[in-house]
Design a protein around this motif. Structure first.
Motif, PDB file in Angstrom:
ATOM      1  N   ILE A  97      10.691   9.274 -10.015  1.00 45.08           N
ATOM      2  CA  ILE A  97       9.709  10.243  -9.507  1.00 45.08           C
ATOM      3  C   ILE A  97      10.170  10.722  -8.119  1.00 45.08           C
ATOM      4  O   ILE A  97      10.253   9.934  -7.175  1.00 45.08           O
ATOM      5  N   ASN A 118       7.639  14.857  -3.895  1.00 42.80           N
ATOM      6  CA  ASN A 118       7.307  16.234  -4.266  1.00 42.80           C
ATOM      7  C   ASN A 118       5.920  16.572  -3.732  1.00 42.80           C
ATOM      8  O   ASN A 118       4.940  15.891  -4.054  1.00 42.80           O
ATOM      9  N   GLY A 139       0.814  -1.213   0.000  1.00 42.90           N
ATOM     10  CA  GLY A 139       0.000   0.000   0.000  1.00 42.90           C
ATOM     11  C   GLY A 139       0.848   1.265   0.000  1.00 42.90           C
ATOM     12  O   GLY A 139       1.985   1.263   0.476  1.00 42.90           O
TER      13      GLY A 139
END
Ligand code: ATP
Ligand code: MG
Length: 267
Positions: free
Chosen positions: A212, A215, A12
């Motif tokens: 990624i 952020n 998760g």
């Protein structure tokens, strides 16, 4: 004919929904016809696209139990892609599907009729290896696995690869790993760097070059019902997902050849 990609990881909170929503928006930005399928009763992808989930009807639930058509259920979002929404009603699908035939194949069969209308169909899977995820894995050509580079990540990945192998052997012989995506990346952490290197050494080219970063704009955007490129295009998060979309388009155009990962590869 659409490429069907399941965004999945049984762990998760690793960035599945963030990836599914933002990648859909970024692929659409580059002119691709995209359908995002929310396969999670949490309905986070639905909310993240600005759709009020409790009002969404019909949803993927009605599709799975054969009470609605794709044409009636797919919505146009304001971000250039379509959405097949979900809400908590989908939690009942697991039980409702028991009595129905071909229960692992229901999403695949439903998507077959509209596959020609899209370039990409992305599915946001729930954090579990349940019948909903199996429906996603059976419908998919390939899987995108978002993961955080932390201590238990490689262990979880071994379990996931084993599950994918089983699905491939019993239910979907074409299933392959499309790519592994490092999410919420904090370059200052030594552990993150270590796990990231380990991932590269086991999976090589199959790990997306795009990383990624952690952020805050990516975390804020869903509360405005927007993908990050519509919320704050210049943010590092939005730019990273644009880069990921380009990397995937390059791979699919065969310019940058990573190809699918053989499921034999073990971390
Ligand atoms: P679940 O397993 O519950 O479905 P998930 O794998 O879909 O979770 P997300 O919902 O995408 O994970 O992300 C978990 C949380 O982390 C969310 O609050 C999200 O906004 C935030 N988040 C995701 N990616 C990033 C990022 N790169 N930087 C900062 N926050 C992020
Ligand atoms: Mg999610």
């Amino acid at each position: 004919m659409a490429r069907i990609l399941a965004v999945t990881n049984q762990k998760g909170g690793v960035g599945k929904t963030t990836t599914a929503v933002n990648l859909s928006a970024c692929l659409a930005e580059f002119g691709q016809r995209v359908l995002l399928v929310d396969l999670d009763p949490q309905g986070n992808a639905t909310t993240g696209c600005g759709i009020v989930k409790r009002e969404a009807m019909p949803t993927v639930y009605q599709i799975l139990i054969g009470r609605a058509t794709m044409a009636d259920s797919c919505l146009s979002t304001e971000f250039g892609f379509d959405l097949l929404p979900a809400n908590r009603e989908l939690a009942g699908a697991e039980i409702d599907l028991i009595d129905l035939g071909q229960r692992e194949y229901r999403l695949r069969d439903a998507l077959a009729g509209i596959r020609g209308n899209y370039d990409f169909i992305l599915m946001d899977c729930p954090p579990a290896l349940n019948l909903l995820t199996v429906n996603g894995l059976v419908a998919a050509d390939r899987v995108i696995i978002p993961m955080q580079c932390e201590y238990y990540a490689l262990e979880g990945l071994t379990d996931l690869v084993a599950t994918l192998k089983k699905v491939r052997a019993k239910l979907n012989p074409v299933l392959e790993i499309e790519g592994l995506l490092r999410t919420m990346f904090d370059a200052r952490s030594t552990l993150t760097q270590q796990v990231s290197r380990e991932l590269e050494s086991h999976f090589g080219e199959k790990v997306y070059r795009t990383i990624i970063p952690r952020n805050v704009r990516l975390a804020e955007a869903p509360s405005y019902g927007k993908p990050a490129i519509a919320f704050d295009r210049s943010s590092k998060g939005a730019q990273a997902y644009l880069q990921l979309a380009l990397e995937i388009l390059d791979r699919h155009a065969g310019k940058v050849g990573a190809g699918p990962v053989a499921l034999g590869a073990q971390p």
